[in-house]
Design a protein around this motif. Structure first.
Motif, mmCIF file in Angstrom:
data_model
loop_
_atom_site.group_PDB
_atom_site.id
_atom_site.type_symbol
_atom_site.label_atom_id
_atom_site.label_comp_id
_atom_site.label_asym_id
_atom_site.label_seq_id
_atom_site.Cartn_x
_atom_site.Cartn_y
_atom_site.Cartn_z
ATOM 1 N N VAL A 6 0.828 -1.199 0.000
ATOM 2 C CA VAL A 6 0.000 0.000 0.000
ATOM 3 C C VAL A 6 0.865 1.253 0.000
ATOM 4 O O VAL A 6 1.785 1.388 0.798
ATOM 5 C CB VAL A 6 -0.897 0.013 1.259
ATOM 6 C CG1 VAL A 6 -1.474 1.389 1.495
ATOM 7 C CG2 VAL A 6 -1.993 -1.005 1.111
ATOM 8 N N ALA A 7 0.608 2.113 -0.935
ATOM 9 C CA ALA A 7 1.286 3.402 -0.935
ATOM 10 C C ALA A 7 0.497 4.320 -0.013
ATOM 11 O O ALA A 7 -0.698 4.522 -0.199
ATOM 12 C CB ALA A 7 1.324 3.964 -2.342
ATOM 13 N N VAL A 8 1.139 4.802 1.016
ATOM 14 C CA VAL A 8 0.417 5.594 2.002
ATOM 15 C C VAL A 8 0.461 7.062 1.618
ATOM 16 O O VAL A 8 1.532 7.642 1.446
ATOM 17 C CB VAL A 8 1.042 5.410 3.387
ATOM 18 C CG1 VAL A 8 0.290 6.228 4.419
ATOM 19 C CG2 VAL A 8 1.035 3.955 3.758
ATOM 20 N N ALA A 9 -0.696 7.622 1.449
ATOM 21 C CA ALA A 9 -0.752 9.045 1.123
ATOM 22 C C ALA A 9 -0.366 9.841 2.357
ATOM 23 O O ALA A 9 -0.695 9.469 3.490
ATOM 24 C CB ALA A 9 -2.157 9.415 0.685
ATOM 25 N N VAL A 48 2.570 1.299 8.088
ATOM 26 C CA VAL A 48 1.750 2.520 8.179
ATOM 27 C C VAL A 48 1.161 2.709 9.575
ATOM 28 O O VAL A 48 0.402 3.658 9.811
ATOM 29 C CB VAL A 48 0.597 2.492 7.132
ATOM 30 C CG1 VAL A 48 1.155 2.407 5.726
ATOM 31 C CG2 VAL A 48 -0.365 1.335 7.401
ATOM 32 N N TRP A 49 1.505 1.794 10.481
ATOM 33 C CA TRP A 49 0.854 1.768 11.807
ATOM 34 C C TRP A 49 0.850 3.136 12.508
ATOM 35 O O TRP A 49 -0.173 3.590 13.019
ATOM 36 C CB TRP A 49 1.541 0.724 12.689
ATOM 37 C CG TRP A 49 0.962 0.620 14.066
ATOM 38 C CD1 TRP A 49 1.422 1.217 15.193
ATOM 39 C CD2 TRP A 49 -0.209 -0.114 14.446
ATOM 40 N NE1 TRP A 49 0.636 0.890 16.258
ATOM 41 C CE2 TRP A 49 -0.377 0.081 15.839
ATOM 42 C CE3 TRP A 49 -1.126 -0.918 13.772
ATOM 43 C CZ2 TRP A 49 -1.416 -0.499 16.554
ATOM 44 C CZ3 TRP A 49 -2.162 -1.493 14.474
ATOM 45 C CH2 TRP A 49 -2.306 -1.274 15.851
ATOM 46 N N SER A 50 1.987 3.774 12.515
ATOM 47 C CA SER A 50 2.088 5.027 13.282
ATOM 48 C C SER A 50 1.309 6.156 12.616
ATOM 49 O O SER A 50 1.064 7.192 13.227
ATOM 50 C CB SER A 50 3.553 5.423 13.435
ATOM 51 O OG SER A 50 4.116 5.637 12.161
ATOM 52 N N ARG A 51 0.920 5.969 11.372
ATOM 53 C CA ARG A 51 0.233 7.043 10.652
ATOM 54 C C ARG A 51 -1.270 6.824 10.553
ATOM 55 O O ARG A 51 -1.969 7.620 9.951
ATOM 56 C CB ARG A 51 0.828 7.180 9.243
ATOM 57 C CG ARG A 51 2.186 7.875 9.256
ATOM 58 C CD ARG A 51 2.837 7.791 7.904
ATOM 59 N NE ARG A 51 3.428 6.480 7.687
ATOM 60 C CZ ARG A 51 3.994 6.091 6.560
ATOM 61 N NH1 ARG A 51 4.023 6.898 5.529
ATOM 62 N NH2 ARG A 51 4.530 4.889 6.456
#
Lengths: 120, 321
Positions: A6-9, A48-51
């Motif tokens: 997943v590309a995290v925006a 991506v957990w922290s975001r």
């Protein structure tokens, strides 16, 4: 191999970012392979957990799993994040069997987390 | 002067159930070190899944080391069509004309499957096998769930510990309401999987290694000093332990053979050790389950987990609708 992580925006900090994963779409109706589960956890969740503010795992269509998968995916997550997991994660669409597997895997991870952080 | 080719013929016994498995494994061991091994199937009438995958894993081990495999007695074998239908010959690399039409396997057996390292292999093969063995069951049925679980755990173990190709075979015996599944590989064996781990000393003999692998929470993958890819642990070491308990709950059996190690349990009671000479270089695991003793899969699984000290805690409101 898991393709296209997943590309995290990058979102403004005041906007809530929620992740929803359809487990049946990702893995089919039987979640069996612990290695695959652990790989997905690392590449798609921990990255991506922290975001993210919340992570929803939808088990609609999942009929069964192995302990290898449950512990490699959700046991590891609970061990890593402890109580934060309980605040951030929701499991939806669970059958009786799936609920039982998840409940035990998460509990085991929490036990290990608490042991590791006892007295810390 | 060209040295004579080293050849041997191994006659397979007429019937091999789990009780006759040690004898079969001893017979197969005489093929070690020969350049050509002929498998004589002329007397074969029935082979349990454990026997079938044991022969295949052995033959693939010899082939991997440059040996050649031949088949003898095919035309005298009254069970040849069955062996062809389950792809036993095909997995030996033997192409033989079939004088029948293949039809849906209709709740008696499924073709032998070879396990590779492709993604999705474990879940897809486990589900295919379960569907074929239990064609009248739904995925939500208890017996389906338990069969699928046991298959998935055995295949997961084989996939990551075999180091090579593994074979899986399943059969259903309607008269006894029994399903049997077996997985065998020609890999490093259970003892080999503990080499260079923090528990190597506890797996000094093949029998010790089996007992160590059956302990809850013990997985050789987690005992290596090197970090694992993706962090965390891909194996918790509970799959085989829980499969053992579920087999006991379902009045079934668990059989494990690796090198000279041997373990067999029926209805949760360990059977006496076999006479010396059992030899299987990789790992062979066979499980049987009685369908009419599988009432509530979720409850049986939860009970099995509680037995090894893994019960649920209060996880708050983690479960939504």
């Amino acid at each position: 191999m898991i393709e296209n992580p997943v590309a995290v925006a990058i979102t403004p900090s005041h906007l809530a970012m929620n992740l929803e994963i359809s487990m049946a779409r990702e893995f089919g109706d039987f979640l069996a392979d612990g290695h695959v589960g652990n790989q997905f956890r690392s590449l798609r969740i921990e990255s991506v957990w922290s975001r993210v503010d919340s992570v929803k795992f939808d088990f609609e269509g999942v009929t069964n799993m192995t302990d290898s998968f449950a512990h490699a995916f959700f046991g590891n997550m609970a061990e890593e994040h402890g109580e934060e997991l309980l605040a951030k994660v929701r499991f939806i669409g669970c059958s009786k069997v799936v609920r039982s597997f998840l409940s035990i895997a998460v509990s085991e991870g929490l036990r290990r987390h608490r042991e590791m952080h006892r007295g810390a | 002067m060209i040295p004579p080719m080293s050849r041997i013929t191994i006659p397979l016994p007429p019937r091999v159930f789990e009780d006759q498995l040690p004898h079969l494994l001893r017979s197969l061991a005489v093929g070690d070190g020969h350049e050509e091994v002929s498998i004589d199937i002329s007397e074969v009438k029935f082979l349990t899944p454990a026997a079938i995958v044991a022969v295949l894993a052995r033959c693939h081990g010899w082939m991997a080391r440059g040996g050649r495999i031949f088949l003898r007695g095919a035309h005298e074998c009254e069970n040849l069509r069955y062996l062809q239908r389950i792809d036993f010959l095909r997995h030996l690399g033997i192409d033989m004309e079939e004088d029948f039409h293949r039809h849906p396997t209709a709740d008696r057996f499924v073709p032998i499957q070879a396990l590779t390292f492709a993604r999705g292999n474990v879940d897809v093969i486990s589900s295919e096998i379960t569907r074929c063995v239990l064609p009248n069951s739904e995925p939500s049925d208890d017996v389906y769930g338990m069969m699928q679980y046991a298959t998935g755990e055995l295949l997961s173990n084989a996939k990551y510990h075999s180091g090579g190709k593994a074979f899986v075979c399943a059969q259903v015996f309607p008269q006894r309401n029994l399903v049997r599944i077996a997985v065998a590989d020609d890999g490093q064996g259970i003892r080999g999987s503990f080499v260079n781990t923090t528990r190597e000393a506890d797996a000094a003999t093949p029998d010790d290694a089996i007992r160590l692998a059956l302990q809850p929470g013990v997985s050789s993958a987690n005992l290596r000093p090197v970090p694992q890819p993706y962090g965390g642990r891909s194996h918790r070491g509970v799959g085989l332990t829980i499969t053992r308990i579920l087999a006991a709950q379902a009045l079934g059996e668990l059989t494990i053979s690796t090198e000279s190690g041997w373990f067999r349990e029926r209805h949760g009671q360990e059977l006496p050790p076999q006479s010396p000479g059992v030899s299987f270089p990789g790992t062979l695991v066979a499980v049987s389950l009685h369908r009419d003793h599988i009432a509530d899969y979720a409850a049986m699984h939860a009970t099995a987990m509680a037995e090894i000290g893994m019960g649920p805690l209060d996880t708050g409101g983690i479960f939504g609708d």
